[in-house]
Design a protein around this motif. Sequence first.
Motif, mmCIF file in Angstrom:
data_model
loop_
_atom_site.group_PDB
_atom_site.id
_atom_site.type_symbol
_atom_site.label_atom_id
_atom_site.label_comp_id
_atom_site.label_asym_id
_atom_site.label_seq_id
_atom_site.Cartn_x
_atom_site.Cartn_y
_atom_site.Cartn_z
ATOM 1 N N CYS A 36 -1.314 2.698 5.711
ATOM 2 C CA CYS A 36 -0.681 1.462 6.184
ATOM 3 C C CYS A 36 -1.652 0.675 7.065
ATOM 4 O O CYS A 36 -2.229 1.232 8.000
ATOM 5 C CB CYS A 36 0.581 1.803 6.975
ATOM 6 S SG CYS A 36 1.438 0.349 7.639
ATOM 7 N N TRP B 203 9.048 4.920 -1.894
ATOM 8 C CA TRP B 203 9.041 3.543 -1.391
ATOM 9 C C TRP B 203 9.132 2.530 -2.525
ATOM 10 O O TRP B 203 8.635 2.767 -3.629
ATOM 11 C CB TRP B 203 7.767 3.267 -0.588
ATOM 12 C CG TRP B 203 7.658 4.022 0.695
ATOM 13 C CD1 TRP B 203 6.732 4.971 1.009
ATOM 14 C CD2 TRP B 203 8.492 3.897 1.853
ATOM 15 N NE1 TRP B 203 6.932 5.441 2.279
ATOM 16 C CE2 TRP B 203 8.008 4.797 2.824
ATOM 17 C CE3 TRP B 203 9.600 3.106 2.153
ATOM 18 C CZ2 TRP B 203 8.592 4.935 4.081
ATOM 19 C CZ3 TRP B 203 10.190 3.246 3.403
ATOM 20 C CH2 TRP B 203 9.689 4.142 4.344
ATOM 21 N N CYS C 20 1.561 7.519 3.116
ATOM 22 C CA CYS C 20 1.880 6.108 3.303
ATOM 23 C C CYS C 20 1.464 5.627 4.684
ATOM 24 O O CYS C 20 0.958 4.509 4.845
ATOM 25 C CB CYS C 20 3.366 5.866 3.085
ATOM 26 S SG CYS C 20 4.455 6.870 4.127
ATOM 27 N N ARG D 203 0.826 -1.216 0.000
ATOM 28 C CA ARG D 203 0.000 0.000 0.000
ATOM 29 C C ARG D 203 0.859 1.264 0.000
ATOM 30 O O ARG D 203 0.571 2.221 -0.728
ATOM 31 C CB ARG D 203 -0.907 0.025 1.235
ATOM 32 C CG ARG D 203 -2.159 -0.801 1.125
ATOM 33 C CD ARG D 203 -3.108 -0.381 2.237
ATOM 34 N NE ARG D 203 -4.190 -1.332 2.465
ATOM 35 C CZ ARG D 203 -5.103 -1.180 3.402
ATOM 36 N NH1 ARG D 203 -5.060 -0.142 4.215
ATOM 37 N NH2 ARG D 203 -6.060 -2.078 3.563
ATOM 38 N N CYS D 204 1.913 1.276 0.820
ATOM 39 C CA CYS D 204 2.754 2.470 0.902
ATOM 40 C C CYS D 204 3.449 2.744 -0.426
ATOM 41 O O CYS D 204 3.586 3.898 -0.846
ATOM 42 C CB CYS D 204 3.765 2.328 2.031
ATOM 43 S SG CYS D 204 4.844 0.885 1.877
ATOM 44 N N CYS E 7 2.582 6.142 -2.461
ATOM 45 C CA CYS E 7 3.644 7.110 -2.752
ATOM 46 C C CYS E 7 3.786 7.350 -4.253
ATOM 47 O O CYS E 7 4.057 8.465 -4.691
ATOM 48 C CB CYS E 7 4.960 6.614 -2.166
ATOM 49 S SG CYS E 7 6.253 7.858 -2.090
ATOM 50 N N CYS F 104 11.957 11.776 0.792
ATOM 51 C CA CYS F 104 10.590 11.811 1.309
ATOM 52 C C CYS F 104 10.167 13.245 1.614
ATOM 53 O O CYS F 104 10.912 14.007 2.244
ATOM 54 C CB CYS F 104 10.501 10.956 2.578
ATOM 55 S SG CYS F 104 8.927 11.059 3.444
#
Length: 368
Positions: free
Chosen positions: A217, A183, A213, A169-170, A174, A207
Amino acid sequence: MPATPGFYQIRGRDIIMNKIKLTIDGKVVSGYPNQTILEVASDNGIDIPHLCYHPKLSKSGQCRLCIVRIGGKMLKASCTELAMDGMNVVTEDEGIIAARKLVLGLLLQEGNHNCLYCEANGDCELQRYCRMHDMEPPSREIPFHEREVDYVSSNALRRNENVCILCGRCVRACGELQVSNIWGFAERGHRTHLIADDDRRIGESNCVKCGTCVQLCPTGALSFQPVLGKGLNWELSKESSICIYCGVGCKIDFYTNPQGQLVKAMGNDEGPNKGQLCVKGRFGFDFAQSPKRLSKPLVRKDGILSEASWKEALDFVAAGLTKIKEEHGPDAIAGLSSAKCTNEENYLMQKFMRAVVGTNNVDHCARL
């Protein structure tokens, strides 16, 4: 490409699609041809366990927790399988439960999921599904694969890969939402792990600290550094408000602990920001409860700032502005308003400058 469920756009016009009907757990439901089984089930109030799927992100089918039985035979990932007219779907039976418990057991075995020390305790999707399926603690005869824990390199994000389930997911958030592509995954098999940029620590990467993210999460693998205070997730109180910085008007959910300290800020999906925030919207509110914040007016006397009453301070300012206006004219005075004020207060500021002082020299910090 369909813009929204149930619509196709042809030459700028929306063409309504015919709905399809299918049976899920004995209940006849309706959906659209471009929807997956999971999306149709969700729209009809049927909960299918899932970890890698999120409605804002592309579908990957990585976790396999959302498997369902189609036509009484095949097991398919409901997050990637398209719903078909007349389809018969079962979301839970003995075989499906056994398969889901196997998946959850492998995830628990692979990581170090100690809820007592986890930031996501009480707000963890993995924890929820483990409780739902009566999962037992994993055997430690097979040691888990130790991964990176980094709580210090970034002043915004915390990273504990020992509770990461590699849902992706992250990575997708991103890349697809923030379009930063920080990521990614490295290695293969049991050595697969999350990396930032070219395998740097998060604080040393590019970042931008938007926190998207973390918000998406499903475990405590990514979390926020505390803003002002700490608190257990079930103790936090939520209040929604509008960001005070730029003119977008992002909607934010502020979470405070029982002591009234701000713990975290989360993007609200109902605002124009659709749940996303920038670094200022996510972390720029520590000033609200800062011990350095002025609580009384200060007037400089003999070069030293001293506490004064509001009447004394306002009289001092009025006298100073009047003297400047009389000696140099109203255009010698300028006003700079603040985004941290309300719209009504900013209106009064410009009204004061134009109607009382007599100048158009007024501006706003958010525009500069």
